[in-house]
Design a protein around this motif. Sequence first.
Motif: not given
Length: 152
Positions: A18-23, A83-87
């Motif tokens: 739920r926290s990730l979805i809010a972001q 975003e900090s975990a992309r790539g």
Amino acid sequence: MEDNVTVVRTTSDNLDFRSLIAQLDKGLWERYTEAGPDYWGNNIIEFNPHVVLIYQDEISVGCGCFKEKDESTVELKRMFVLESARGLGFAKLLITQLEGWAKELKYSVIVLETLYKQEEAISLYKKAGYVITDNYPPYVGYSDSICMRKGI
């Protein structure tokens, strides 16, 4: 991919999901101010028993889920990586995990919808074997929507 990564199957009741979805929603609303309430109504979280979370160092960094469209087809939904975990390969890992789970449950097709400005997502899905298809309900008539499909 690092050793400190954990993949968890869970449900949409999970607070990390739920926290990730809010972001995810916040970012989409900021990027697509032109999308109307009819479109955003398609992204309401209903209970879903098929959620995958990825944790790095015990912190949730990515999520995705699928829901049944018919007896052979599921729809990939709510794909997101911080975003900090992309790539780092987490989106590809999410796709692989969700496809595997759907296949275990005897589904043979996965469809998804993304928005036209999500160029990175569209590229990722194409690399994973998804092809653009006609918009399916409820996205018929939404010119901002890009629908894709893949046999699994």
